[in-house]
Design a protein around this motif. Structure first.
Motif, short mmCIF file in Angstrom:
data_model
loop_
_atom_site.label_atom_id
_atom_site.label_comp_id
_atom_site.label_asym_id
_atom_site.label_seq_id
_atom_site.Cartn_x
_atom_site.Cartn_y
_atom_site.Cartn_z
N GLU A 187 11.92 -5.78 11.86
CA GLU A 187 12.52 -5.49 10.56
C GLU A 187 13.97 -5.06 10.69
O GLU A 187 14.36 -4.38 11.64
CB GLU A 187 11.74 -4.36 9.86
CG GLU A 187 10.31 -4.71 9.55
CD GLU A 187 9.57 -3.58 8.87
OE1 GLU A 187 8.34 -3.72 8.67
OE2 GLU A 187 10.21 -2.55 8.52
N TYR A 226 8.74 3.32 4.61
CA TYR A 226 8.91 1.92 4.98
C TYR A 226 7.60 1.24 5.39
O TYR A 226 7.62 0.09 5.79
CB TYR A 226 10.01 1.81 6.04
CG TYR A 226 11.36 2.08 5.41
CD1 TYR A 226 12.20 1.04 5.02
CD2 TYR A 226 11.75 3.38 5.10
CE1 TYR A 226 13.40 1.28 4.38
CE2 TYR A 226 12.96 3.63 4.46
CZ TYR A 226 13.77 2.58 4.10
OH TYR A 226 14.96 2.82 3.45
N GLY A 227 6.48 1.97 5.28
CA GLY A 227 5.19 1.32 5.22
C GLY A 227 4.34 1.23 6.45
O GLY A 227 3.14 0.99 6.34
N VAL A 285 1.54 -1.48 5.96
CA VAL A 285 2.02 -2.84 5.70
C VAL A 285 2.95 -3.27 6.83
O VAL A 285 3.54 -2.44 7.52
CB VAL A 285 2.76 -2.94 4.35
CG1 VAL A 285 1.82 -2.74 3.18
CG2 VAL A 285 3.93 -1.95 4.28
N SER A 286 3.09 -4.57 6.99
CA SER A 286 3.98 -5.14 8.00
C SER A 286 4.13 -6.62 7.70
O SER A 286 3.28 -7.21 7.02
CB SER A 286 3.40 -4.94 9.41
OG SER A 286 4.19 -5.61 10.39
N ASN A 287 5.18 -7.23 8.22
CA ASN A 287 5.30 -8.68 8.15
C ASN A 287 4.81 -9.35 9.43
O ASN A 287 5.08 -10.52 9.67
CB ASN A 287 6.74 -9.09 7.84
CG ASN A 287 7.10 -8.79 6.41
OD1 ASN A 287 6.26 -8.88 5.52
ND2 ASN A 287 8.34 -8.43 6.16
N HIS A 318 4.23 -6.48 2.89
CA HIS A 318 4.94 -5.53 2.02
C HIS A 318 4.75 -5.85 0.55
O HIS A 318 4.68 -4.94 -0.29
CB HIS A 318 6.44 -5.53 2.36
CG HIS A 318 6.78 -4.72 3.58
ND1 HIS A 318 6.73 -5.23 4.84
CD2 HIS A 318 7.18 -3.43 3.71
CE1 HIS A 318 7.08 -4.30 5.71
NE2 HIS A 318 7.36 -3.20 5.05
N PRO A 360 10.44 -2.64 1.38
CA PRO A 360 10.37 -3.84 2.23
C PRO A 360 11.70 -4.09 2.94
O PRO A 360 12.77 -3.71 2.45
CB PRO A 360 10.07 -4.94 1.22
CG PRO A 360 10.80 -4.49 -0.02
CD PRO A 360 10.70 -2.99 -0.04
#
Length: 383
Positions: A255, A265-266, A270-272, A284, A292
């Motif tokens: 990121e 920031y998660g 969450v993650s990509n 995200h 995100p």
């Protein structure tokens, strides 16, 4: 309910960033992961010196570099490659991703000769991340760090890597920002009382600024500027005063983030990217209460080192973020527009893992390689 949370968050960000036009918090980031690297380089690469696993470089006001080796050594290096070892370095827990980490001259170095450094301190159950400051004392033959004082220390130890440990000074020179990785304990990034997975903001003496987002709270909460970070290895201010960070994702999902006070920031909610074992992580876009990244990489580049280029030597690079790539073995250039939209515009194949990036007084770009030996190299334009 998601809607009230989102409305409250948008109002908070608007108050904190009055006058800045920003992207909507639900905007979809750009994936630059699959882009090829250029093998025809627009610059000369000059080898200056070599070191054993160099980790960080920074320029002193007199034009010399100060450099750390991960196993626990510091060197002063002239631009011609003449080395002088700095004594008085604390003992470090060296192994894997841990060891002697970042280094930087104090904003008032000209008068104080202050040096800030981060490292993993040995502990019975692993290591602790430490931020310290000492005074650089030097004569013609010797150099030494003296009066070394700990400004911040993790109050719990961990056996894992992913320490973070990157520093950035605010443009006014009055505050220091420090990245703290999750130490391979992902859930700690969302635990507001855990000294992991955070970006901290403090005064130069390590105390809490009263305008921090959670300054009225206790412990690491008071120092926390943002949370939900995995493995942040880049932190720097752009010329317009915005703070940018990059961090390594899991399997995919590196990121590049615009850091705003108080935001989450998660990670690891969450993650990509996904878990190394293949388990899926929600993206995200599924959780708008988390910030995100405007830019991410899947496949990864494994970013390390970050500097904004504001010199004239590489005239078309001005305003760009320069990022080292470990897995990608590259120097990555990211352009950012006035609205905070970021995109990778060039990737240069350097043939080795790039650990850190710095800009010299004349505008030349300096890199260190993550290797043993790892070279210190200087980049200058071909034309």
């Amino acid at each position: 309910m998601v809607l009230p949370i989102l409305i409250n968050r948008v109002i908070t960000v608007g108050v904190l960033l009055v006058g800045l036009e920003i992207l909507p918090v639900w905007a979809t980031g750009i994936n630059a992961g699959g882009r090829p690297a250029m093998t025809s380089l627009p610059f000369h690469v000059e080898e200056i010196a070599s070191f054993d696993r160099p980790w960080a470089i920074a320029f002193l006001p007199d034009g010399r570099l100060i450099l750390t080796e991960k196993a626990g050594k510091i060197f002063l290096v002239t631009q011609e490659g003449v080395k002088k070892e700095v004594m008085g370095v604390p003992k470090v827990a060296f192994g894997g991703q841990n060891g002697l980490l970042d280094i930087a001259p104090a904003p008032d170095f000209q008068s104080s000769h202050g040096i800030y450094l981060t490292y993993n301190e040995p502990a019975q159950t692993g290591s602790r991340l430490v931020l310290a400051r000492g005074e650089l004392k030097e004569d013609k033959a010797t150099a030494r760090l003296q009066d070394l004082a700990t400004l911040w220390r993790q109050d719990v130890s961990a056996r894992g890597g992913q320490p973070g440990g990157i520093m950035a000074f605010a443009p006014d020179g009055r505050h220091l920002f420090l990245t703290v990785g999750d130490r391979m304990l992902p859930e700690k990034a969302q635990d507001r009382d855990a000294p992991m997975g955070k970006i901290l903001r403090m005064k130069l003496d390590g105390t809490v600024p009263q305008d921090n987002p959670f300054a009225h709270e206790k412990g690491v909460r008071a120092l926390t500027y943002s949370l939900g970070h995995r493995n942040p290895y880049g932190l720097a201010f752009s010329a317009d005063g915005r703070l940018w960070e990059h961090e390594m994702g899991p399997r995919g999902g590196d990121e590049f983030n615009l850091i705003r006070p108080g935001l989450n920031y998660g990670w690891p909610v969450v993650s990509n990217g996904d878990q190394y074992g293949g388990a899926k992580i929600p993206r995200h876009a599924t959780r708008p209460e988390f910030e995100p990244p405007p830019l991410y990489w899947n496949p990864v580049i494994a970013p390390a080192g970050l500097v904004f280029y504001e010199a004239e030597l590489f005239s078309n690079w001005k305003g760009s973020a320069l990022i080292g790539g470990l897995a990608s073995m590259a120097l990555v250039r990211v352009a950012i527009d006035a609205h905070g939209r970021a995109d990778e515009v060039e990737r240069f194949d350097m043939g080795n893992r790039i650990r850190d990036v710095a800009v010299g007084p004349d505008g030349a770009v300096w890199l260190i390689e993550d290797d043993s030996p790892g070279r210190l190299v200087k980049l200058t334009p071909r034309s």
